[in-house]
Design a protein around this motif. Structure first.
Motif, PDB file in Angstrom:
ATOM      1  N   HIS A   4      25.275  63.649 147.491  1.00  0.00           N
ATOM      2  CA  HIS A   4      24.474  64.328 148.518  1.00  0.00           C
ATOM      3  C   HIS A   4      24.979  65.760 148.680  1.00  0.00           C
ATOM      4  O   HIS A   4      26.183  66.011 148.700  1.00  0.00           O
ATOM      5  N   ALA A   5      24.044  66.697 148.816  1.00  0.00           N
ATOM      6  CA  ALA A   5      24.400  68.096 149.063  1.00  0.00           C
ATOM      7  C   ALA A   5      23.565  68.618 150.217  1.00  0.00           C
ATOM      8  O   ALA A   5      22.364  68.351 150.299  1.00  0.00           O
ATOM      9  N   ASP A   6      24.201  69.343 151.102  1.00  0.00           N
ATOM     10  CA  ASP A   6      23.509  70.007 152.203  1.00  0.00           C
ATOM     11  C   ASP A   6      23.129  71.412 151.764  1.00  0.00           C
ATOM     12  O   ASP A   6      23.804  72.009 150.913  1.00  0.00           O
ATOM     13  N   VAL A   7      22.075  71.942 152.350  1.00  0.00           N
ATOM     14  CA  VAL A   7      21.672  73.335 152.103  1.00  0.00           C
ATOM     15  C   VAL A   7      21.863  74.083 153.415  1.00  0.00           C
ATOM     16  O   VAL A   7      21.252  73.726 154.432  1.00  0.00           O
ATOM     17  N   PRO A  33      20.969  61.576 133.861  1.00  0.00           N
ATOM     18  CA  PRO A  33      21.858  62.285 134.785  1.00  0.00           C
ATOM     19  C   PRO A  33      23.250  61.658 134.844  1.00  0.00           C
ATOM     20  O   PRO A  33      23.385  60.437 134.901  1.00  0.00           O
ATOM     21  N   GLU A  34      24.266  62.510 134.808  1.00  0.00           N
ATOM     22  CA  GLU A  34      25.653  62.066 134.892  1.00  0.00           C
ATOM     23  C   GLU A  34      26.401  62.970 135.849  1.00  0.00           C
ATOM     24  O   GLU A  34      26.082  64.160 135.970  1.00  0.00           O
ATOM     25  N   LEU A  35      27.429  62.460 136.483  1.00  0.00           N
ATOM     26  CA  LEU A  35      28.237  63.249 137.408  1.00  0.00           C
ATOM     27  C   LEU A  35      28.802  64.488 136.714  1.00  0.00           C
ATOM     28  O   LEU A  35      28.849  65.571 137.300  1.00  0.00           O
ATOM     29  N   ALA A  36      29.180  64.350 135.456  1.00  0.00           N
ATOM     30  CA  ALA A  36      29.766  65.471 134.711  1.00  0.00           C
ATOM     31  C   ALA A  36      28.821  66.664 134.601  1.00  0.00           C
ATOM     32  O   ALA A  36      29.268  67.795 134.398  1.00  0.00           O
ATOM     33  N   ASP A  37      27.500  66.436 134.758  1.00  0.00           N
ATOM     34  CA  ASP A  37      26.523  67.527 134.683  1.00  0.00           C
ATOM     35  C   ASP A  37      26.745  68.569 135.769  1.00  0.00           C
ATOM     36  O   ASP A  37      26.333  69.721 135.633  1.00  0.00           O
ATOM     37  N   LEU A  38      27.383  68.177 136.872  1.00  0.00           N
ATOM     38  CA  LEU A  38      27.613  69.117 137.972  1.00  0.00           C
ATOM     39  C   LEU A  38      28.470  70.301 137.538  1.00  0.00           C
ATOM     40  O   LEU A  38      28.476  71.339 138.192  1.00  0.00           O
ATOM     41  N   ALA A  39      29.151  70.177 136.411  1.00  0.00           N
ATOM     42  CA  ALA A  39      29.911  71.306 135.864  1.00  0.00           C
ATOM     43  C   ALA A  39      28.998  72.490 135.576  1.00  0.00           C
ATOM     44  O   ALA A  39      29.466  73.632 135.520  1.00  0.00           O
ATOM     45  N   GLY A  40      27.701  72.244 135.407  1.00  0.00           N
ATOM     46  CA  GLY A  40      26.766  73.332 135.130  1.00  0.00           C
ATOM     47  C   GLY A  40      26.764  74.409 136.195  1.00  0.00           C
ATOM     48  O   GLY A  40      26.640  75.586 135.882  1.00  0.00           O
ATOM     49  N   GLU A  88      18.820  67.526 142.138  1.00  0.00           N
ATOM     50  CA  GLU A  88      19.573  67.164 140.931  1.00  0.00           C
ATOM     51  C   GLU A  88      20.921  66.546 141.296  1.00  0.00           C
ATOM     52  O   GLU A  88      21.369  65.605 140.636  1.00  0.00           O
ATOM     53  N   PHE A  89      21.570  67.052 142.334  1.00  0.00           N
ATOM     54  CA  PHE A  89      22.821  66.446 142.787  1.00  0.00           C
ATOM     55  C   PHE A  89      22.558  64.993 143.197  1.00  0.00           C
ATOM     56  O   PHE A  89      23.311  64.091 142.829  1.00  0.00           O
ATOM     57  N   GLY A 138      22.551  84.298 151.340  1.00  0.00           N
ATOM     58  CA  GLY A 138      21.675  83.395 150.601  1.00  0.00           C
ATOM     59  C   GLY A 138      21.739  81.979 151.149  1.00  0.00           C
ATOM     60  O   GLY A 138      22.051  81.764 152.323  1.00  0.00           O
ATOM     61  N   LEU A 139      21.477  81.024 150.288  1.00  0.00           N
ATOM     62  CA  LEU A 139      21.501  79.611 150.655  1.00  0.00           C
ATOM     63  C   LEU A 139      22.655  78.933 149.926  1.00  0.00           C
ATOM     64  O   LEU A 139      22.783  79.062 148.704  1.00  0.00           O
ATOM     65  N   LEU A 140      23.465  78.226 150.680  1.00  0.00           N
ATOM     66  CA  LEU A 140      24.622  77.549 150.116  1.00  0.00           C
ATOM     67  C   LEU A 140      24.301  76.075 149.939  1.00  0.00           C
ATOM     68  O   LEU A 140      23.976  75.383 150.908  1.00  0.00           O
ATOM     69  N   VAL A 141      24.365  75.606 148.700  1.00  0.00           N
ATOM     70  CA  VAL A 141      24.215  74.186 148.387  1.00  0.00           C
ATOM     71  C   VAL A 141      25.630  73.644 148.311  1.00  0.00           C
ATOM     72  O   VAL A 141      26.435  74.094 147.484  1.00  0.00           O
ATOM     73  N   ARG A 142      25.965  72.684 149.206  1.00  0.00           N
ATOM     74  CA  ARG A 142      27.357  72.262 149.326  1.00  0.00           C
ATOM     75  C   ARG A 142      27.464  70.765 149.515  1.00  0.00           C
ATOM     76  O   ARG A 142      26.755  70.179 150.324  1.00  0.00           O
TER      77      ARG A 142
END
Length: 196
Positions: free
Chosen positions: A62-65, A14-21, A55-56, A71-75
């Motif tokens: 950290h991400a809140d739902v 896992p890498e921070l850059a993966d969040l681009a997905g 995954e975050f 829908g559901l916001l992952v933020r």
């Protein structure tokens, strides 16, 4: 013994850059001045929200739902380490693919978790309807990863990048790694041929 692809999510870690997905799909990045940015993605199913938050976290974020009307916001919170995403993925108010963008197995995994869906003999990775300039370059980015794909419109279940064929689906499955338990039904799988 199976050998992992050099570009697979499991081989790279896992890498921070993966969040681009998530930005390849319906995700959004919002800057706070030039000091911090927040990443968010709206999903329809609770398992997607939980899997993305997990995954975050694996990437130190950290991400809140949050429950939204649609829908559901992952933020995430506003974070200094996400400002590079905001600078790279936006030209003014429009989302665009960064210059020289290279898709990785980890980013592809997050894209599949946020917006992947099997349909018949295909696998669809939904793209951002409002960012049409990203669609063809995202299909090209899949091709550069050894995964030929094409953009399809609403009549074929899109807008989405579509992967078709047993060999390509096997490559996709290898690149994104093992599914979370709740994602088994929507993970790319090569269907075994049954005898008639």
């Amino acid at each position: 013994m199976d050998q992992l692809s050099f570009f697979s999510a499991e081989a790279c870690g896992p890498e921070l850059a993966d969040l681009a997905g998530v930005l390849c799909g319906p995700g959004r990045i919002t800057a706070f001045g030039r000091t911090a940015a927040r990443l968010s993605v709206l999903v329809g199913e609770p398992w997607r929200a939980r899997a993305l938050a997990t995954e975050f976290a694996r990437r130190g974020v950290h991400a809140d739902v949050l429950r939204e009307e649609s829908g559901l916001l992952v933020r995430t919170a506003f974070r200094a380490d996400l400002i590079g995403f905001a600078a790279a993925w936006h030209a003014g108010e429009v989302k665009e693919l960064p210059t020289g963008f290279r898709l990785t197995g980890g980013a592809l995994r997050l894209w599949a978790l946020a917006a992947g869906q099997p349909t018949g003999n295909h696998y669809l990775l939904s793209v951002d309807e409002a960012a049409t300039a990203t669609h063809a370059p995202l299909a090209d980015a899949c091709g550069q990863l050894g995964l030929p794909a094409r953009v399809v419109g609403p009549n074929a279940g899109g807008p989405a990048v579509r992967v078709t064929g047993k060999r390509r689906l096997a490559t996709l499955e290898e690149l994104i790694g093992a599914p979370p338990a709740a994602a088994m039904a929507v993970w790319p799988q090569v269907k075994p041929v049954t005898a008639a």
